[in-house]
Design a protein around this motif. Structure first.
Motif, PDB file in Angstrom:
ATOM      1  N   GLY A  91       8.955 -49.562   4.074  1.00  0.00           N
ATOM      2  CA  GLY A  91       8.581 -50.613   5.017  1.00  0.00           C
ATOM      3  C   GLY A  91       8.286 -50.072   6.401  1.00  0.00           C
ATOM      4  N   ASN A  92       8.203 -48.731   6.539  1.00  0.00           N
ATOM      5  CA  ASN A  92       7.983 -48.118   7.846  1.00  0.00           C
ATOM      6  C   ASN A  92       6.576 -47.571   8.026  1.00  0.00           C
ATOM      7  N   LEU A  93       5.682 -47.907   7.108  1.00  0.00           N
ATOM      8  CA  LEU A  93       4.325 -47.378   7.196  1.00  0.00           C
ATOM      9  C   LEU A  93       3.636 -47.910   8.453  1.00  0.00           C
ATOM     10  N   ASP A  94       3.179 -46.995   9.288  1.00  0.00           N
ATOM     11  CA  ASP A  94       2.531 -47.344  10.558  1.00  0.00           C
ATOM     12  C   ASP A  94       1.028 -47.147  10.397  1.00  0.00           C
ATOM     13  N   VAL A  95       0.320 -48.233  10.108  1.00  0.00           N
ATOM     14  CA  VAL A  95      -1.127 -48.152   9.913  1.00  0.00           C
ATOM     15  C   VAL A  95      -1.832 -47.804  11.223  1.00  0.00           C
ATOM     16  N   LEU A  96      -1.284 -48.278  12.342  1.00  0.00           N
ATOM     17  CA  LEU A  96      -1.879 -47.956  13.643  1.00  0.00           C
ATOM     18  C   LEU A  96      -1.811 -46.457  13.910  1.00  0.00           C
ATOM     19  N   LYS A  97      -0.715 -45.829  13.497  1.00  0.00           N
ATOM     20  CA  LYS A  97      -0.587 -44.373  13.658  1.00  0.00           C
ATOM     21  C   LYS A  97      -1.629 -43.664  12.803  1.00  0.00           C
ATOM     22  N   LEU A  98      -1.834 -44.142  11.587  1.00  0.00           N
ATOM     23  CA  LEU A  98      -2.865 -43.573  10.726  1.00  0.00           C
ATOM     24  C   LEU A  98      -4.230 -43.699  11.395  1.00  0.00           C
ATOM     25  N   TYR A  99      -4.511 -44.863  11.963  1.00  0.00           N
ATOM     26  CA  TYR A  99      -5.790 -45.093  12.636  1.00  0.00           C
ATOM     27  C   TYR A  99      -5.953 -44.151  13.834  1.00  0.00           C
ATOM     28  N   ARG A 100      -4.906 -44.026  14.652  1.00  0.00           N
ATOM     29  CA  ARG A 100      -4.983 -43.162  15.834  1.00  0.00           C
ATOM     30  C   ARG A 100      -5.240 -41.706  15.439  1.00  0.00           C
ATOM     31  N   ASN A 101      -4.539 -41.243  14.395  1.00  0.00           N
ATOM     32  CA  ASN A 101      -4.742 -39.862  13.943  1.00  0.00           C
ATOM     33  C   ASN A 101      -6.129 -39.658  13.357  1.00  0.00           C
ATOM     34  N   ARG A 105      -8.754 -36.920  14.776  1.00  0.00           N
ATOM     35  CA  ARG A 105      -9.419 -35.933  13.922  1.00  0.00           C
ATOM     36  C   ARG A 105     -10.943 -36.050  14.023  1.00  0.00           C
ATOM     37  N   LEU A 106     -11.449 -37.273  14.047  1.00  0.00           N
ATOM     38  CA  LEU A 106     -12.891 -37.484  14.136  1.00  0.00           C
ATOM     39  C   LEU A 106     -13.436 -37.012  15.483  1.00  0.00           C
ATOM     40  N   SER A 107     -12.638 -37.137  16.534  1.00  0.00           N
ATOM     41  CA  SER A 107     -13.103 -36.759  17.866  1.00  0.00           C
ATOM     42  C   SER A 107     -13.316 -35.253  17.996  1.00  0.00           C
ATOM     43  N   THR A 108     -12.699 -34.476  17.104  1.00  0.00           N
ATOM     44  CA  THR A 108     -12.927 -33.033  17.125  1.00  0.00           C
ATOM     45  C   THR A 108     -14.290 -32.681  16.546  1.00  0.00           C
ATOM     46  N   HIS A 113     -17.318 -42.000  20.789  1.00  0.00           N
ATOM     47  CA  HIS A 113     -16.099 -42.764  20.470  1.00  0.00           C
ATOM     48  C   HIS A 113     -16.418 -43.997  19.631  1.00  0.00           C
ATOM     49  N   GLU A 114     -17.485 -44.702  19.946  1.00  0.00           N
ATOM     50  CA  GLU A 114     -17.833 -45.911  19.198  1.00  0.00           C
ATOM     51  C   GLU A 114     -18.130 -45.583  17.735  1.00  0.00           C
ATOM     52  N   ALA A 115     -18.834 -44.486  17.520  1.00  0.00           N
ATOM     53  CA  ALA A 115     -19.124 -44.061  16.147  1.00  0.00           C
ATOM     54  C   ALA A 115     -17.845 -43.685  15.417  1.00  0.00           C
ATOM     55  N   ASN A 116     -16.921 -43.036  16.117  1.00  0.00           N
ATOM     56  CA  ASN A 116     -15.653 -42.654  15.510  1.00  0.00           C
ATOM     57  C   ASN A 116     -14.822 -43.878  15.144  1.00  0.00           C
ATOM     58  N   VAL A 117     -14.833 -44.891  16.018  1.00  0.00           N
ATOM     59  CA  VAL A 117     -14.106 -46.128  15.727  1.00  0.00           C
ATOM     60  C   VAL A 117     -14.670 -46.792  14.480  1.00  0.00           C
ATOM     61  N   LYS A 118     -15.992 -46.812  14.375  1.00  0.00           N
ATOM     62  CA  LYS A 118     -16.631 -47.418  13.205  1.00  0.00           C
ATOM     63  C   LYS A 118     -16.276 -46.658  11.927  1.00  0.00           C
ATOM     64  N   GLN A 119     -16.331 -45.327  12.006  1.00  0.00           N
ATOM     65  CA  GLN A 119     -16.026 -44.525  10.818  1.00  0.00           C
ATOM     66  C   GLN A 119     -14.556 -44.644  10.431  1.00  0.00           C
ATOM     67  N   ALA A 120     -13.669 -44.673  11.413  1.00  0.00           N
ATOM     68  CA  ALA A 120     -12.242 -44.803  11.115  1.00  0.00           C
ATOM     69  C   ALA A 120     -11.954 -46.136  10.441  1.00  0.00           C
ATOM     70  N   THR A 121     -12.620 -47.194  10.908  1.00  0.00           N
ATOM     71  CA  THR A 121     -12.434 -48.520  10.308  1.00  0.00           C
ATOM     72  C   THR A 121     -12.932 -48.539   8.868  1.00  0.00           C
ATOM     73  N   LEU A 122     -14.092 -47.926   8.647  1.00  0.00           N
ATOM     74  CA  LEU A 122     -14.626 -47.861   7.283  1.00  0.00           C
ATOM     75  C   LEU A 122     -13.742 -47.000   6.392  1.00  0.00           C
ATOM     76  N   THR A 123     -13.144 -45.965   6.962  1.00  0.00           N
ATOM     77  CA  THR A 123     -12.251 -45.095   6.190  1.00  0.00           C
ATOM     78  C   THR A 123     -11.024 -45.858   5.717  1.00  0.00           C
ATOM     79  N   LEU A 124     -10.489 -46.726   6.575  1.00  0.00           N
ATOM     80  CA  LEU A 124      -9.317 -47.519   6.200  1.00  0.00           C
ATOM     81  C   LEU A 124      -9.630 -48.476   5.054  1.00  0.00           C
ATOM     82  N   ASP A 125     -10.907 -48.816   4.869  1.00  0.00           N
ATOM     83  CA  ASP A 125     -11.300 -49.678   3.747  1.00  0.00           C
ATOM     84  C   ASP A 125     -11.096 -48.993   2.403  1.00  0.00           C
ATOM     85  N   ARG A 126     -10.925 -47.663   2.434  1.00  0.00           N
ATOM     86  CA  ARG A 126     -10.727 -46.922   1.187  1.00  0.00           C
ATOM     87  C   ARG A 126      -9.251 -46.617   0.928  1.00  0.00           C
TER      88      ARG A 126
END
Length: 327
Positions: A91-101, A105-108, A113-126
């Protein structure tokens, strides 16, 4: 009459050895993004055969969970077809932490930033998350995942009206199996990850009440996961807690300062392909006993797959949840 022995080298051609080595080099492997951790894992985790891992860390410590999180991120970013299933028993899974990480990673790779936000959101769909409360919940979650992987469209408990209907469904089943075989090449290009956090949470009480039954449950679970991994090209990462052992017990770590061992018994270590222990040691020899000056250690304590037992890496976990190698 005794049979004349032959040399093993005469039973395998050099071409076969070369093909085996080439396939081993080309095998998909993803790491955590931290050089120290990935070196200990011989480059990272693999899928299918040899793809069952157990990472044991001290109760309440975030190092083992952080490693699994970054392995998950590397897996998801390796291909847009990669999927993951997280079975959460804490019950301690932090989805926000996953998103931030993910964003970090994408920023490297990309400064947009906008493209990274879009890709991170699409990644969470998987990423699919299953919240469970006991061992039965883990089993039910795996049942649902198997049904999805095998694309079973026929509801359970279906009652056929006639023999004709039965034959029709049988024909459809045969057709589905044929189509599935024809798609083998495409499916092999895809890969999935199962992350179970935390096995100790769902098996600890069972082991305490009935140790034999608990070990039998562990054996059944790992065998099923192995079958799933090999059939569907999966990497399975199990998280569990370590325990401190008495001085008269067999040492698990090569480090004198580490008095911990995987907490679910020796049998789990021999069932999985790679048993990993995560703990902490003093940063320097003179800091012995100073808990504020410690570094994390990842150590392969048992391996029957592609990792060599005894390999280790030294790393830190930053305040942002990133992994940093310690030189």
């Amino acid at each position: 009459m005794a049979v004349k022995p032959v040399l093993a080298s005469s039973l395998i051609a050099l071409e076969e050895i070369g093909l085996y080595e080439e396939r081993a080099r080309e095998r998909l492997r993803v790491g955590s993004g931290c050089a120290a951790v990935d070196d200990a894992l011989s480059g990272g985790v693999v899928y299918g055969q040899d793809g069952i891992y157990n990472i044991s860390g001290a109760t309440g410590d975030q190092a083992a969970e952080t490693i699994s999180l970054h392995l998950l991120i590397s897996h998801l970013l390796a291909s847009s077809t990669h999927t993951a299933t997280l079975i959460d028993a804490t019950g301690n899974l932090d989805v926000l932490k996953l998103y931030r990480n993910l964003i970090t990673r994408l920023s490297t790779r990309n400064n947009d930033h906008e493209a990274n936000v879009k890709q991170a959101t699409l990644t969470l769909d998987r990423v699919k998350i299953m919240r469970v409360f006991d061992f039965e919940g883990v089993v039910e979650g795996l049942n649902e995942l198997v049904d999805e992987l095998e694309e079973k469209d026929l509801p359970r408990g279906t009652v056929m009206d006639s023999q004709e209907d039965a034959e029709e469904i049988l024909d459809l089943s045969v057709q589905a199996k044929t189509e599935k075989k024809q798609q083998t090449t495409r499916q092999k290009a895809e890969a999935g990850m199962i992350l179970i956090n935390n096995l100790s949470q769902v098996l600890g009480l069972l082991l305490k009440n009935n140790y034999v039954q608990g070990q039998a449950s562990i054996t059944t679970l790992v065998r099923r996961l192995r079958n799933m991994a090999q059939q569907h090209n999966l990497c399975v990462v199990l998280l569990s807690w370590s325990v401190t052992y008495n001085s008269d017990q067999e040492r698990a770590s090569i480090f004198e300062a580490i008095k911990a061992r995987p907490g679910l018994g020796k049998s789990l270590g021999y069932l999985v392909d790679t048993q990993i222990l995560v703990d902490a040691v003093p940063r320097r020899a003179r800091s012995q006993g100073n808990n504020s000056d410690m570094v994390n250690v990842i150590e392969v304590v048992h391996s029957r797959g592609s990792h060599q037992a005894g390999k280790f890496g030294i790393f830190d976990v930053t305040g942002d949840g990133e992994l940093k190698a310690v030189v």
